[in-house]
Design an enzyme around this catalytic site. Structure first.
Site, short mmCIF file in Angstrom:
data_model
loop_
_atom_site.label_atom_id
_atom_site.label_comp_id
_atom_site.label_asym_id
_atom_site.label_seq_id
_atom_site.Cartn_x
_atom_site.Cartn_y
_atom_site.Cartn_z
N SER A 89 -6.72 0.71 0.23
CA SER A 89 -5.59 1.34 0.91
C SER A 89 -5.86 1.47 2.40
O SER A 89 -5.04 1.09 3.24
CB SER A 89 -5.33 2.72 0.29
OG SER A 89 -4.33 3.41 1.00
N LYS B 45 -4.24 -1.32 5.74
CA LYS B 45 -3.49 -0.85 6.92
C LYS B 45 -4.24 -1.16 8.21
O LYS B 45 -3.63 -1.57 9.21
CB LYS B 45 -3.23 0.65 6.80
CG LYS B 45 -2.29 1.04 5.66
CD LYS B 45 -1.86 2.48 5.73
CE LYS B 45 -2.96 3.45 5.38
NZ LYS B 45 -3.24 3.56 3.95
N ARG C 285 -0.08 6.37 -6.88
CA ARG C 285 -1.38 6.97 -7.16
C ARG C 285 -1.35 8.48 -6.97
O ARG C 285 -2.00 9.23 -7.70
CB ARG C 285 -2.45 6.34 -6.26
CG ARG C 285 -2.80 4.90 -6.63
CD ARG C 285 -3.60 4.23 -5.54
NE ARG C 285 -4.78 5.01 -5.19
CZ ARG C 285 -5.29 5.10 -3.97
NH1 ARG C 285 -4.71 4.47 -2.95
NH2 ARG C 285 -6.37 5.82 -3.74
N ASP D 254 0.82 -1.20 0.00
CA ASP D 254 0.00 0.00 0.00
C ASP D 254 0.86 1.26 0.00
O ASP D 254 0.55 2.23 -0.69
CB ASP D 254 -0.93 0.01 1.21
CG ASP D 254 -1.71 1.33 1.29
OD1 ASP D 254 -2.53 1.56 0.39
OD2 ASP D 254 -1.44 2.12 2.21
#
Length: 423
Positions: free
Chosen positions: A183, A187, A168, A161
């Protein structure tokens, strides 16, 4: 596997298979896929979207790219909260110790701010001695002894990520609900929490400006969490006006302390209590002590003080104060019907409370104090805002941000504080 075939499949609206997703995430993380190829796949996802199965597998693959913490052996059930970010959103600060005081363990991995929304770690780092970087053993010790911890995520959690987000950010592919959801959730799932409550913000100061897109993001993240074995619910909450009366790092810590002392702004207290109740229910503790009682009886404050000390901080030390202040006065009398969250966030950022790049420093004392909120009557010539900064050269640009931030005697279009619940 052939990355070009995967790009073309998604470009043409096809559904990626689990093996393709696993391979592409692993290969990109290892550097076996070129940046431009992954950028092309990201753009195809922006345009074509993803199915629920694709998003869940994409998230699981990013989660599997690194470590996953495990706190299942703790004597308390684990639960966590994640906010999509907003202006004056200091809820994590009173919420974590309040929920810990009610019997759950809260492993809160937080971040630093970028742009107009403040980061939880930036706020806590205004407390002298407090440190964000903890080892898994230190996290476990705080969860066992105190019931809560707020710290930085280690580099080993969801490294895919971290790499994907950086790509991105520079290729115009941030605005994709599947990619945003993957994303965030990769996490949060890596934290090892048993349940998760999402606070998805809606309004000018939030990433999601309208209720429809916020609801879609919330639904996607709730599905990801549940598909990956973590009980997940979401609240859609208002971010058309700032939360509370203080925006800025040390300013928000001071306001959080008011809430922990049994006072504080009504909206901050209400959202803290609502999210706390959801966290306790998700953790399987529906009969636990109520977070509102923990705020009133001092047990949340006791947990806060222990939590700060456990990370090297001094809960009795004075907080930083900006060297310079300037008041902005109300231009007329009337009822305040609009206070734009984005404008206030930009003013705080221009005063030094935020950063434009990840490596930029922040000024702990900088920010904006709000002297009125929507629904209040204001009088001409009375203070509407107080600006705080260490650099007086910043005042004029910050004030420019607030030029059109306020409407008096207009139509009241405020969103309710809690708009919807999804779960």
């Amino acid at each position: 596997m052939d990355v070009i075939d995967i790009i073309v499949t998604k470009r043409d609206g096809g559904e990626l298979q689990p093996g393709q997703i696993d391979w592409v995430i692993d290969a990109y993380t290892r550097g076996a896929i070129a940046e431009e190829q992954m950028a092309a796949l990201n753009m195809a996802i922006v345009w074509r979207g993803m199915t629920r199965a694709e998003v869940s597998r994409w998230t699981a693959a990013m989660l599997g790219s690194g470590d996953r913490l495990d706190f299942s052996d703790l004597p308390r059930p684990t639960t966590d909260k994640h906010s999509t970010g907003g202006v004056g959103d200091k809820i994590t600060l009173p919420l974590t110790p309040a929920v810990a005081a009610c019997g759950a363990a809260v492993p809160q991995l937080s971040g630093r701010g970028l742009g107009h929304t403040g980061g939880t770690l930036d706020k806590l780092e205004s407390i002298p001695g407090w440190r964000a970087e903890l080892s898994p053993a230190e996290m476990r010790r705080s969860l066992t002894d105190v019931g809560g911890v707020i710290c930085a995520a280690g580099a080993g959690l969801a490294p895919a990520d971290r790499k994907l987000y950086a790509l991105r950010d520079v290729t115009g592919t941030v605005e994709s609900i599947p990619l945003i959801a993957g994303s965030i959730m990769s996490k949060k799932l890596a934290e090892g929490t048993g349940s998760l409550v999402l606070d998805v913000k809606v309004g000018s100061g939030a990433f999601m400006k309208d209720t429809e897109s916020a609801r879609e993001l919330a639904r996607t993240m709730v599905d990801i969490g549940n598909d990956n074995g973590v009980r997940t619910v979401a609240l859609l909450t208002a971010m058309d006006a700032p939360l509370g009366r203080q925006v800025g790092n040390a300013l928000e810590v001071a306001e959080a302390l008011e809430v922990l002392a049994g006072g504080g702004p009504d909206d901050v207290v209400e959202l803290t209590v609502r999210l706390g109740r959801e966290m306790l229910a998700a953790a399987g503790l529906p009969g636990a002590k109520d977070p509102a009682d923990a705020l009133r009886d001092g047990s949340a404050m006791d947990a806060w003080r222990r939590m700060i000390r456990a990370q090297g901080g001094d809960p009795d030390a004075p907080l930083p104060v900006a060297a310079e202040r300037r008041e902005i006065l109300a231009p007329a009398s009337g009822t305040l019907t609009r206070l734009d969250a984005h404008a206030v966030g930009m003013a705080a950022w221009r005063l030094g409370a935020g950063r434009a790049r990840k490596e930029d420093p922040v000024s702990p004392g900088a920010g904006v104090t709000l002297h009125a909120e929507p629904g209040d009557h204001v009088r001409v010539g009375r203070p509407l805002f107080t600006l705080h900064t260490d650099d007086p050269a910043r005042f004029d640009r910050a004030a420019e941000s607030l030029t059109d931030a306020v409407t008096l005697d207009g139509e009241d279009t405020r969103l309710p504080l809690v708009i919807d619940r999804i779960g």
